[in-house]
Design a protein around this motif. Structure first.
Motif, PDB file in Angstrom:
ATOM      1  N   ILE A  12       0.821  -1.127  -0.276  1.00 34.52           N
ATOM      2  CA  ILE A  12       0.018  -0.267  -0.141  1.00 34.52           C
ATOM      3  C   ILE A  12       1.168   1.472   0.014  1.00 34.52           C
ATOM      4  CG2 ILE A  12      -1.029   1.323   1.557  1.00 34.52           C
ATOM      5  CD1 ILE A  12      -2.795  -1.296   2.431  1.00 34.52           C
ATOM      6  N   GLU A  13       0.816   2.145  -0.993  1.00 38.03           N
ATOM      7  CA  GLU A  13       1.177   3.566  -1.071  1.00 38.03           C
ATOM      8  C   GLU A  13       0.021   5.001  -0.335  1.00 38.03           C
ATOM      9  OE1 GLU A  13       3.526   5.201  -4.418  1.00 38.03           O
ATOM     10  OE2 GLU A  13       3.350   7.758  -3.179  1.00 38.03           O
ATOM     11  N   TYR A  14       0.138   5.469   1.214  1.00 41.92           N
ATOM     12  CA  TYR A  14      -0.160   6.309   1.101  1.00 41.92           C
ATOM     13  C   TYR A  14      -0.328   7.701   0.908  1.00 41.92           C
ATOM     14  CZ  TYR A  14      -1.361   2.930   4.964  1.00 41.92           C
ATOM     15  OH  TYR A  14      -1.476   1.166   5.192  1.00 41.92           O
ATOM     16  N   GLN A  15      -1.714   8.574  -0.107  1.00 39.51           N
ATOM     17  CA  GLN A  15      -0.834   9.654  -0.406  1.00 39.51           C
ATOM     18  C   GLN A  15      -1.984  10.724  -0.049  1.00 39.51           C
ATOM     19  OE1 GLN A  15      -1.288   9.128  -4.464  1.00 39.51           O
ATOM     20  NE2 GLN A  15       0.851   8.128  -4.445  1.00 39.51           N
ATOM     21  N   GLY A  16      -1.663  11.513  -0.104  1.00 36.87           N
ATOM     22  CA  GLY A  16      -2.598  12.881   0.632  1.00 36.87           C
ATOM     23  C   GLY A  16      -2.526  13.515   1.749  1.00 36.87           C
ATOM     24  N   ASP A  17      -2.988  14.758   2.228  1.00 34.58           N
ATOM     25  CA  ASP A  17      -2.716  15.745   2.864  1.00 34.58           C
ATOM     26  C   ASP A  17      -2.811  15.219   4.531  1.00 34.58           C
ATOM     27  OD1 ASP A  17      -2.938  16.998   0.755  1.00 34.58           O
ATOM     28  OD2 ASP A  17      -5.329  17.942   1.662  1.00 34.58           O
ATOM     29  N   ALA A  18      -4.127  13.797   4.570  1.00 35.06           N
ATOM     30  CA  ALA A  18      -3.530  13.426   6.143  1.00 35.06           C
ATOM     31  C   ALA A  18      -2.545  12.981   6.901  1.00 35.06           C
ATOM     32  CB  ALA A  18      -4.860  12.302   5.614  1.00 35.06           C
ATOM     33  N   PHE A  19      -1.870  12.683   4.992  1.00 33.58           N
ATOM     34  CA  PHE A  19      -0.364  11.560   5.596  1.00 33.58           C
ATOM     35  C   PHE A  19       0.669  12.084   5.936  1.00 33.58           C
ATOM     36  CE2 PHE A  19      -3.096   8.228   3.611  1.00 33.58           C
ATOM     37  CZ  PHE A  19      -3.578   7.401   4.549  1.00 33.58           C
ATOM     38  N   THR A  20       0.380  13.158   4.438  1.00 32.73           N
ATOM     39  CA  THR A  20       1.915  14.283   4.802  1.00 32.73           C
ATOM     40  C   THR A  20       2.260  15.559   5.569  1.00 32.73           C
ATOM     41  OG1 THR A  20       0.344  15.856   2.686  1.00 32.73           O
ATOM     42  CG2 THR A  20       2.169  14.759   2.205  1.00 32.73           C
ATOM     43  N   ASN A  21       0.884  16.199   6.002  1.00 32.52           N
ATOM     44  CA  ASN A  21       0.659  16.643   7.457  1.00 32.52           C
ATOM     45  C   ASN A  21       1.581  16.241   8.633  1.00 32.52           C
ATOM     46  OD1 ASN A  21      -0.909  18.406   6.364  1.00 32.52           O
ATOM     47  ND2 ASN A  21      -2.997  18.204   6.807  1.00 32.52           N
ATOM     48  N   LEU A  22       0.972  14.676   9.083  1.00 32.29           N
ATOM     49  CA  LEU A  22       1.744  13.719   9.988  1.00 32.29           C
ATOM     50  C   LEU A  22       2.607  14.142  10.258  1.00 32.29           C
ATOM     51  CD1 LEU A  22       0.136  10.371   9.856  1.00 32.29           C
ATOM     52  CD2 LEU A  22      -0.859  12.494  11.025  1.00 32.29           C
ATOM     53  N   SER A  23       3.339  13.810  11.592  1.00 32.48           N
ATOM     54  CA  SER A  23       4.410  13.587  11.515  1.00 32.48           C
ATOM     55  C   SER A  23       5.187  12.732  11.519  1.00 32.48           C
ATOM     56  CB  SER A  23       5.048  14.141  13.349  1.00 32.48           C
ATOM     57  OG  SER A  23       4.582  12.980  14.163  1.00 32.48           O
ATOM     58  N   MET A  24       6.853  12.341  11.466  1.00 30.12           N
ATOM     59  CA  MET A  24       7.237  11.173  10.502  1.00 30.12           C
ATOM     60  C   MET A  24       6.499   9.727  12.284  1.00 30.12           C
ATOM     61  SD  MET A  24       8.425  11.430   8.010  1.00 30.12           S
ATOM     62  CE  MET A  24       9.114   9.835   8.168  1.00 30.12           C
ATOM     63  N   GLU A  25       6.481  10.298  13.896  1.00 28.38           N
ATOM     64  CA  GLU A  25       5.465   9.234  14.369  1.00 28.38           C
ATOM     65  C   GLU A  25       3.999   8.722  13.714  1.00 28.38           C
ATOM     66  OE1 GLU A  25       7.237  12.177  15.574  1.00 28.38           O
ATOM     67  OE2 GLU A  25       8.979  11.675  16.532  1.00 28.38           O
ATOM     68  N   GLY A  26       3.889  10.061  13.125  1.00 25.04           N
ATOM     69  CA  GLY A  26       2.711   9.453  12.769  1.00 25.04           C
ATOM     70  C   GLY A  26       2.339   8.665  11.389  1.00 25.04           C
ATOM     71  N   ARG A  27       3.270   9.015  10.933  1.00 23.91           N
ATOM     72  CA  ARG A  27       3.144   8.290   9.498  1.00 23.91           C
ATOM     73  C   ARG A  27       3.778   6.504  10.402  1.00 23.91           C
ATOM     74  NH1 ARG A  27       6.527  12.434   5.427  1.00 23.91           N
ATOM     75  NH2 ARG A  27       5.371  14.334   6.102  1.00 23.91           N
ATOM     76  N   MET A  28       4.660   6.861  10.880  1.00 25.96           N
ATOM     77  CA  MET A  28       5.646   5.649  11.498  1.00 25.96           C
ATOM     78  C   MET A  28       4.443   4.466  11.865  1.00 25.96           C
ATOM     79  SD  MET A  28       9.292   5.595  12.747  1.00 25.96           S
ATOM     80  CE  MET A  28       9.053   7.493  13.477  1.00 25.96           C
ATOM     81  N   THR A  29       2.876   5.460  12.995  1.00 27.39           N
ATOM     82  CA  THR A  29       1.872   4.473  13.423  1.00 27.39           C
ATOM     83  C   THR A  29       1.192   4.041  12.071  1.00 27.39           C
ATOM     84  OG1 THR A  29       2.584   6.383  15.329  1.00 27.39           O
ATOM     85  CG2 THR A  29       0.055   5.031  14.860  1.00 27.39           C
ATOM     86  N   VAL A  30       1.207   4.925  11.268  1.00 23.34           N
ATOM     87  CA  VAL A  30      -0.047   4.693  10.086  1.00 23.34           C
ATOM     88  C   VAL A  30       1.030   3.201   8.848  1.00 23.34           C
ATOM     89  CG1 VAL A  30      -0.720   4.888   7.429  1.00 23.34           C
ATOM     90  CG2 VAL A  30      -0.757   6.853   9.569  1.00 23.34           C
ATOM     91  N   CYS A  31       1.530   3.410   8.783  1.00 23.01           N
ATOM     92  CA  CYS A  31       2.324   2.158   8.172  1.00 23.01           C
ATOM     93  C   CYS A  31       2.627   1.062   9.297  1.00 23.01           C
ATOM     94  CB  CYS A  31       4.031   2.309   7.453  1.00 23.01           C
ATOM     95  SG  CYS A  31       4.312   3.802   6.476  1.00 23.01           S
ATOM     96  N   ASN A  32       2.741   1.383  10.371  1.00 19.59           N
ATOM     97  CA  ASN A  32       3.241   0.330  11.230  1.00 19.59           C
ATOM     98  C   ASN A  32       2.212  -0.746  11.111  1.00 19.59           C
ATOM     99  OD1 ASN A  32       2.070  -1.113  14.434  1.00 19.59           O
ATOM    100  ND2 ASN A  32       4.357  -1.143  14.651  1.00 19.59           N
ATOM    101  N   MET A  33       0.756  -0.358  11.356  1.00 15.45           N
ATOM    102  CA  MET A  33      -0.630  -1.268  11.821  1.00 15.45           C
ATOM    103  C   MET A  33      -0.868  -1.712   9.945  1.00 15.45           C
ATOM    104  SD  MET A  33      -3.192   0.087  14.387  1.00 15.45           S
ATOM    105  CE  MET A  33      -3.654  -1.706  14.329  1.00 15.45           C
ATOM    106  N   THR A  34       0.100  -0.635   8.393  1.00 16.36           N
ATOM    107  CA  THR A  34      -0.372  -1.449   7.403  1.00 16.36           C
ATOM    108  C   THR A  34      -0.668  -3.010   7.276  1.00 16.36           C
ATOM    109  OG1 THR A  34       0.293   0.198   6.671  1.00 16.36           O
ATOM    110  CG2 THR A  34       0.223  -1.429   4.704  1.00 16.36           C
ATOM    111  N   ILE A  35       0.031  -3.842   8.320  1.00 14.64           N
ATOM    112  CA  ILE A  35      -0.220  -5.444   8.793  1.00 14.64           C
ATOM    113  C   ILE A  35      -1.084  -6.261   9.074  1.00 14.64           C
ATOM    114  CG2 ILE A  35       1.372  -5.504  10.243  1.00 14.64           C
ATOM    115  CD1 ILE A  35       1.130  -8.680   7.980  1.00 14.64           C
ATOM    116  N   GLU A  36      -1.972  -5.135   9.377  1.00 14.77           N
ATOM    117  CA  GLU A  36      -3.387  -5.534   9.955  1.00 14.77           C
ATOM    118  C   GLU A  36      -4.461  -4.809   8.802  1.00 14.77           C
ATOM    119  OE1 GLU A  36      -1.965  -6.899  12.716  1.00 14.77           O
ATOM    120  OE2 GLU A  36      -1.257  -4.850  12.850  1.00 14.77           O
TER     121      GLU A  36
END
Ligand code: SF4
Lengths: 469, 200
Positions: free
Chosen positions: A202-226
């Motif tokens: 999965i590639e995540y695109q859009g403001d909701a992700f670019t606006n996140l800090s690196m920590e927030g992006r890691m949370t999103v990518c972390n749960m991609t496996i879920e």
């Protein structure tokens, strides 16, 4: 032909393409921990093989490590102790850099990779752990592997695998106040289901992700496996560079400049086509919480526990029936009326400094409910140090929460932190599977701010109502 | 890895969706440093109650399913973690083939690394096999890519040629890869020239 970021990462690592469809992919970074490596080293010994190279592997103990302050003196469980000693011994025997438990850099493997600057855009990263997906937040191709593949990587620095398909998750617009990266990924999983990403990256695109800090992006990518996907990706940008600059293993000087030039090329071409696309509006996402035993069993906190008949699909109905029974929940109960016994703030999903800041902001000057035990577990020694510098530990302690040492802790009960049968936990971790946090334990996944709110009221709570007070 | 050519044995159906790796192999068994001996732990919480007494209603506790070699499962089987302890447990129990409408990626891959054949079939076909799994023997033939049911009817399946070849011949993945060691070294030289910061 226009390419996706995943296509580019894949193609730049193909060592050999097999006629049968499999390719040999070069691995730039191998993270190891104690649970999924002993049998891999045993395999190497039996076949008298060595590491192909030792400079691309790092070892850190995390899953079995107790979160209590006396952990250097004693680890009661002999099996845990043996597994931890085995990692140290194997790392020494085979020449792998090992971060010991009493080192400030020690922590959950997915937290320390980025912290040490080992996680970099463009790399292929593997670890015998499915949450390796975390590192995709940097535009690295990162995925979990089993122990046989750990052995394969140690022996050859490559993996034999088939290319996945491309999936795009686009979230436009801004997240409402009170909604975090955790709510965002929970909402995405609720939408696509736990098998929604199977066979895909999965590639995540859009403001909701670019606006996140690196920590927030890691949370999103972390749960991609879920969501069933092999890996999650967010293209590197200015925030990625800012995070990396000056980290111990990040390139320096001229090498940094050269790396940056390369990293900036790592993005999906405008006209690239994805095999599957999902678009979600950020403005519609409010704080979420899970009610069942699969991460896809998730709803906004303002909703009520569903009834099995609410689902169209018969599989889903029988799944819901089983989940509700296990969770001890009655259909129709408002989610914010569900009482909790324990609150766990930590894990590779939400054990970073920003997560602790968010929880502390909610707890500051308030008290944890008498009925609740609250554990705050930093994801690494460096996170702990930073939090203490900022006085967050005092906020937690004054509120009546426990402040622990870095560990996977109550994310999965392999160390002394676990749920007893029937206990209900508001948890910032990533899996609410049956028995995950302890046999018979009941898990509700939510964000750190939501977990802090639950600690204060003793029940699942919309954090927005606490913040208004 | 043991070769896989033709497998004949009892098939048991566990028709649940999203059976995760925590169900197949709970965390307390991940502390072992061995690959073997995990058969007793497979599906632990489903097989035993809180007092570690067998649950008689669970299929793998019933005859003849205690000798199950083929598992017929629901959608998204093996979702969750990367723990290879899950396939090790199945293998040690005696299961060498899992048939399901879909599998989670990492689990699927882990099975093949351990000589467990995962067969993906459309849901209607899996349902049909489930109906026939009453304790009689099925045969799975990897050479002809066919499942023979107790009544003699056959269902064919597909598998990518690399996996099929490696399973049929019981090939060691690492040895196969090391045949390409020159290519690996050449890749490293080229990558080092282009991205020197990866080689500090
Ligand atoms: S924190 Fe939980 S999910 Fe993350 S590596 Fe540890 S056990 Fe796995």
């Amino acid at each position: 032909m226009a390419k996706t970021l995943y296509d580019k990462l894949w193609e730049s690592h193909v060592v050999h393409q097999d006629e049968g469809g499999a390719a040999l992919i070069y691995i730039d970074l191998h993270l190891t921990h104690e649970v999924t490596t002993p049998q891999a080293y045993e395999g190497l010994r039996l076949s008298q093989r060595k590491l192909h190279r030792t400079d691309k592997t790092i070892a850190v103990p995390d899953h079995n490590v107790p979160s209590t302050s006396d952990r250097m003196e004693k680890i009661d469980d002999p099996e845990s102790r043996l597994q931890l000693e085995t990692l140290k011994q194997n790392s020494e025997d085979f020449g792998v850099e090992y971060i010991p438990m009493d080192d400030i850099r020690q922590g959950i493997v997915h937290i320390i990779g980025p912290e040490q600057g080992l996680t970099q855009p463009g790399k292929t990263i593997v670890c015998g752990d499915s949450h390796t997906a975390t590192h995709g937040a940097f535009g690295a191709l990162a995925f979990g592997i089993g122990t046989s593949d750990v052995e394969h990587t140690l022996a050859t620095q490559t993996l034999s695998m088939q290319k996945s398909k491309n999936m795009l998750v686009k979230v436009e617009g801004e997240l409402p106040v009170g909604t975090t990266s955790k709510d965002l990924i929970l909402a995405i999983i609720g939408r696509i289901g736990t098998a929604g990403g199977t066979g895909h990256v999965i590639e995540y695109q859009g403001d909701a992700f670019t606006n996140l800090s690196m920590e927030g992006r890691m949370t999103v990518c972390n749960m991609t496996i879920e969501g069933g996907a092999r890996a999650g990706l967010i293209a590197p940008d200015g925030k990625t560079l800012e995070y990396l600059k000056g980290k111990p293993h990040a390139p320096k000087g001229a090498a940094w400049e050269a790396a940056v030039t390369y990293w900036q090329s790592l993005k999906t071409d405008d006209s690239a086509v994805f095999d599957k696309e999902i678009v979600i509006q950020a403005s519609e996402i409010i704080p979420h919480v899970t009610w069942g035993t699969s991460p896809e069993d998730v709803l906004p906190i303002t909703a009520s526990v569903p009834a099995p008949e609410d689902f169209d699909d018969t599989d889903k109905q029988s799944g819901a029936r089983r989940s509700l029974e296990y969770m001890g929940l009655e259909p129709g109960t408002p989610l914010d009326q569900v009482p909790v016994d324990k609150v766990f703030i930590g894990s590779c999903t939400n054990g970073r400094i920003e997560d602790l800041r968010a929880a502390a902001a909610v707890m500051k000057g308030r008290k944890v409910a008498d009925t609740v035990t609250t554990l705050v577990v930093p994801g690494s020694g460096l996170v702990k140090y930073q939090a203490e510098e900022e006085g967050l530990d005092q906020i937690f302690l004054e509120a009546g929460a426990e402040w622990r040492e870095p560990s996977c802790s109550m994310c999965l009960g392999m160390n002394p932190d676990f749920l007893n049968p029937g206990e209900r936990c508001a948890s910032t971790s990533n899996r609410n599977f049956e028995g995950r946090q302890g046999r018979g334990g009941r898990t509700h996944l939510l964000s750190p701010a939501m977990a802090a709110a639950a600690a204060l009221t003793g029940r699942l709570t919309d954090v927005r109502t606490v913040m208004e007070e | 890895m043991d070769k896989f050519t033709v497998l004949t044995g009892v098939a048991a159906a566990i028709p649940m969706v999203n059976v995760d790796t925590d169900m197949i192999m709970p965390k307390q068994f991940l502390k072992t440093i061995k690959r073997t001996g995990l058969g007793i732990a497979a599906f632990y919480d489903m097989r035993y109650d809180e007092n570690e007494v067998e649950r008689p209603e669970f299929i793998l506790n019933q005859e003849p399913f205690r000798k199950t070699k083929i598992l017929i499962a629901g959608k998204n089987f093996g979702c969750g973690s990367s723990r290879e302890h899950a396939p090790w447990g199945l293998l040690d129990f005696g299961i060498r083939c899992v048939i399901a409408p879909s599998f989670a990626d990492i689990f699927y891959n882990n099975c093949f690394k351990n000589g467990i054949l995962c067969v993906t079939l459309p849901e209607v076909q899996v349902d049909a096999l489930t109906q026939k799994a009453d304790g009689a023997e099925f045969t799975v033939d990897l050479d002809s890519l066919e499942i023979t049911e107790p009544d003699g009817s056959k269902t064919s399946f597909e598998l990518d040629s690399t996996r099929r070849h490696n399973m049929l011949n019981g090939l060691d993945d690492i040895a196969l890869t090391l045949n390409h060691i020159d290519k690996i070294k050449a890749f490293e030289s080229k990558q080092q020239a282009q991205q020197p910061w990866l080689y500090n």
